[in-house]
Design a protein around this motif. Structure first.
Motif, PDB file in Angstrom:
ATOM      1  N   MET A 250       0.820  -1.222   0.000  1.00 27.56           N
ATOM      2  CA  MET A 250       0.000   0.000   0.000  1.00 27.56           C
ATOM      3  C   MET A 250       0.853   1.271   0.000  1.00 27.56           C
ATOM      4  SD  MET A 250      -3.245  -0.729  -0.109  1.00 27.56           S
ATOM      5  CE  MET A 250      -2.804  -1.999  -1.297  1.00 27.56           C
TER       6      MET A 250
ATOM      7  N   LEU B  23      -7.072  -1.863   4.121  1.00 30.36           N
ATOM      8  CA  LEU B  23      -6.687  -2.955   3.220  1.00 30.36           C
ATOM      9  C   LEU B  23      -5.244  -3.369   3.469  1.00 30.36           C
ATOM     10  CD1 LEU B  23      -7.287  -4.817   0.826  1.00 30.36           C
ATOM     11  CD2 LEU B  23      -6.638  -2.929  -0.694  1.00 30.36           C
TER      12      LEU B  23
ATOM     13  N   LEU C 136      -9.631   3.536   3.797  1.00 30.45           N
ATOM     14  CA  LEU C 136      -9.912   2.206   3.242  1.00 30.45           C
ATOM     15  C   LEU C 136      -8.635   1.556   2.719  1.00 30.45           C
ATOM     16  CD1 LEU C 136     -13.258   2.930   1.337  1.00 30.45           C
ATOM     17  CD2 LEU C 136     -12.935   1.938   3.614  1.00 30.45           C
ATOM     18  N   LEU C 137      -7.769   2.347   2.100  1.00 26.16           N
ATOM     19  CA  LEU C 137      -6.476   1.795   1.669  1.00 26.16           C
ATOM     20  C   LEU C 137      -5.637   1.371   2.867  1.00 26.16           C
ATOM     21  CD1 LEU C 137      -5.479   4.314  -1.166  1.00 26.16           C
ATOM     22  CD2 LEU C 137      -6.230   1.938  -1.444  1.00 26.16           C
TER      23      LEU C 137
ATOM     24  N   LEU D 250      -3.910  -7.087   4.607  1.00 28.55           N
ATOM     25  CA  LEU D 250      -2.866  -7.802   3.864  1.00 28.55           C
ATOM     26  C   LEU D 250      -1.656  -8.083   4.741  1.00 28.55           C
ATOM     27  CD1 LEU D 250      -3.000  -5.881   0.448  1.00 28.55           C
ATOM     28  CD2 LEU D 250      -3.923  -8.152   0.974  1.00 28.55           C
TER      29      LEU D 250
END
Length: 250
Positions: A27, A141, A137-138, A145
């Motif tokens: 990310m 995420l 949201l990133l 991960l």
């Protein structure tokens, strides 16, 4: 000696920043792009709102409205509304140039112009709002991960699992969420602040357009004080234009 210590400090700061960026994992680039884009939009919109002049004092407004009672105005008379790039001056010149056309057409013309200025001042604000939603949201995420990668490494190891291994992995996984929030909070605050500032400027121009049109039609000159003008801008008065989108009201 001081220069050597300063260079060591800088190198330590750079090293810590690079380590923090490396912890973002996959990310890293999306979050960096969001942060740079949000910073660029904030600075750009702030600069445009600072250089865009709209407000005119009550005394200058009264003089300008009094000048509109005459058929012709010189550049020196129109200068009472401000500099050439001032929105108040541009609006006054526009309405003065089209003062001989019917009122409905003049109001439509002013509405189109006000809507254009509102869109110009609000360029990029929707992207800023989108960044404030996407960044957390990133980050989330990236956390998911990172946790998946940590559990995969734990499952593949044959050594005993100790709390320090879990703490290090969780810290690295949660870093993306922290960075996402650090990007989203300034973007969200900046979006609402700049939007309110933009609406404040447009509301003043809407009020000014209505006053000038009334004077052109021979209604008279408003002699309200600055405090009364401020209350008029915030009150839900039925005007010929909408303060939000520059639309005419029937």
């Amino acid at each position: 000696m001081l220069m050597i210590l300063h260079s060591l400090e800088q190198s330590a700061v750079v090293r810590s920043i690079s380590e923090a960026i490396a912890q973002l994992g996959s990310m890293k680039w999306p979050l960096l792009i969001c942060s740079m884009l949000a910073l660029a939009l904030l600075l750009d919109r702030l600069f445009h709102l600072l250089v865009t002049r709209t407000h005119v004092s009550n005394q200058r407004m009264h003089r300008g409205l009094k000048n509109f009672q005459g058929k012709r105005q010189t550049d020196s008379q129109l200068a009472v509304w401000g500099a050439k790039k001032s929105l108040s001056r541009q609006l006054a010149e526009l309405l003065h140039h089209h003062r001989d056309i019917p009122r409905d057409q003049r109001e439509d013309l002013a509405s189109i112009w006000i809507d254009k200025q509102e869109r110009r001042l609000g360029t990029g604000l929707n992207i800023l709002a989108l960044i404030s939603v996407v960044s957390p949201l990133l980050g989330l995420l990236g956390t998911v991960l990172g946790l998946m990668e940590m559990f995969s490494k734990i499952a593949s190891t044959s050594q005993a699992i100790n709390p320090s291994m879990l703490a290090q992995g969780l810290g690295m996984a949660l870093m993306t969420t922290i960075v996402g929030l650090f990007i989203a909070i300034p973007a969200l605050v900046g979006f609402h602040t700049l939007k309110l500032w933009r609406n404040h400027k447009i509301a003043f121009i809407v009020m000014l357009a209505n006053q000038i049109n009334l004077v052109i039609d021979g209604v008279g000159i408003a002699t309200t004080s600055d405090s009364e003008i401020e209350s008029e801008r915030s009150a839900p008065i039925e005007l010929a234009y909408s303060a939000v989108a520059g639309e005419r009201r029937d």
